[in-house]
Design an enzyme around this catalytic site. Sequence first.
Site, PDB file in Angstrom:
ATOM      1  N   SER A   1       0.811  -1.209   0.000  1.00  0.00           N
ATOM      2  CA  SER A   1       0.000   0.000   0.000  1.00  0.00           C
ATOM      3  C   SER A   1       0.850   1.267   0.000  1.00  0.00           C
ATOM      4  O   SER A   1       0.356   2.340  -0.297  1.00  0.00           O
ATOM      5  CB  SER A   1      -0.961  -0.004   1.194  1.00  0.00           C
ATOM      6  OG  SER A   1      -0.270   0.291   2.382  1.00  0.00           O
TER       7      SER A   1
ATOM      8  N   LYS B   1       1.098   4.312   6.838  1.00  0.00           N
ATOM      9  CA  LYS B   1       0.344   5.273   6.017  1.00  0.00           C
ATOM     10  C   LYS B   1       0.939   6.659   6.185  1.00  0.00           C
ATOM     11  O   LYS B   1       1.674   6.929   7.144  1.00  0.00           O
ATOM     12  CB  LYS B   1      -1.134   5.322   6.463  1.00  0.00           C
ATOM     13  CG  LYS B   1      -1.931   4.045   6.218  1.00  0.00           C
ATOM     14  CD  LYS B   1      -2.327   3.874   4.766  1.00  0.00           C
ATOM     15  CE  LYS B   1      -3.048   2.543   4.530  1.00  0.00           C
ATOM     16  NZ  LYS B   1      -2.084   1.427   4.385  1.00  0.00           N
TER      17      LYS B   1
END
Lengths: 221, 221
Positions: B139, B176
Amino acid sequence: MKITDRQKAVLKKIHDFIIINSYPPTARDVAEMMGFSSPKAATDHFTSLEKKGYIRKNSLARSIKLTDKAFGILKQGYSYFSFPAAAGHAALSYLPLIGNIAAGNPALAYENIDEYIPVPESFTGAYGADFALRVKGNSMIGDHILNGDMIMVKARSTAENGEIVVALINDEAVVKRFYKTENGIELVSSNPDYPPIRINIKDAGDSVKIIGRVVAVHRNI
Amino acid sequence: MKITDRQKAVLKKIHDFIIINSYPPTARDVAEMMGFSSPKAATDHFTSLEKKGYIRKNSLARSIKLTDKAFGILKQGYSYFSFPAAAGHAALSYLPLIGNIAAGNPALAYENIDEYIPVPESFTGAYGADFALRVKGNSMIGDHILNGDMIMVKARSTAENGEIVVALINDEAVVKRFYKTENGIELVSSNPDYPPIRINIKDAGDSVKIIGRVVAVHRNI
DNA sequence: AATATAACTATACATTTGTATAGCATATAG
DNA sequence: CTATATGCTATACAAATGTATAGTTATATT
């Protein structure tokens, strides 16, 4: 096979000896610390500990090194967070960080070594690494190797198809993907801005030389 | 009496040998490094260096120790961070490599610690790191952090806009980019396949928690 | 000018040290 | 139950290693 309590005790004695003396113990030192009457008892433990990956040694005097695994065992229960390394001899490879790779070689000439970087063995994979380089430019950004990254390199003069290598082109070190072609080799960037470098091996002479394979990448954020 | 250039060169060779091998050199090792044809040349230097307070030794094999005075001399010309760790002076931290971050927390519970990894301080930047994690999934590929990479994390419960953080979402650790929004926070992947996670801080409760900032990335190839 | 220090070569020897041989007793795994 | 690993004792030998003897040359130092 798991480490036994006795082997763990020997490991701890080795560790403590290094802490106290700054140099590793002999078999006889360990025998004395453990109360053995024969150095063979100690060397038997060395053999077991080496087989299980807790120490490494060679046939020279006082050459035992503790591995990462050993420190893992010895430091258990220490802390949730990081803790500073005590005096010890973790099985770190101290990789020379090569500055400019000078013409005339050898690439690892002493004059080219700016500094040594302690690198845990687990950082360099199964085959280890021989030196480190700092990457200049973003020609390998497609392989997620960025400008400023430090790469660790296993010295080799040949490469397999598709490997990421460090090559010396006209005395400049470059990082590229290596491919064999009909006439020679191709050194390919993973950034479309940089065209592949095709080398007809007959023309190349000594102007192009593979110096190693990239085995690890490290980046500070 | 001051150290001579030649003695300084010998001192540096001793230092480098310890760096590279984790155990001290013999007189013959030093002789070879310096190009002497006799070990006596090396032991003469040992005597001088000991008299001047740069080393200490006894009559056992490989028992040379460098003194603080020696490190004072040798450090000259090295930057604070890049100075290589020597036996007993290792600038290393052992970071716990966190396995699965279990439900119920705390995230860094002892049971979650698989192993400790020795990491040189130069690998974790100015503020250091507190633990390491292995990345699962791609990701964050846009930020060149890949599946399987090891990241080093400085523990913190808050973050600045745009920083790459490790967060705990429903007891799962994710990497993230952190942004503040009007109503709460946004955790953004750098892979278009993964939509950003928007959290209204009032709704979130304890289900989302920042646990640290990513300070380094390491990858074996 | 004489003396001490530095910086070595060449050789030799004694000690330290790794390692081998031979054996014994106990625990553990298949 | 047998084979293998563990955990030692006792002794010996060869290689690695510290260190000594004897000397040379050059550079400081007094």
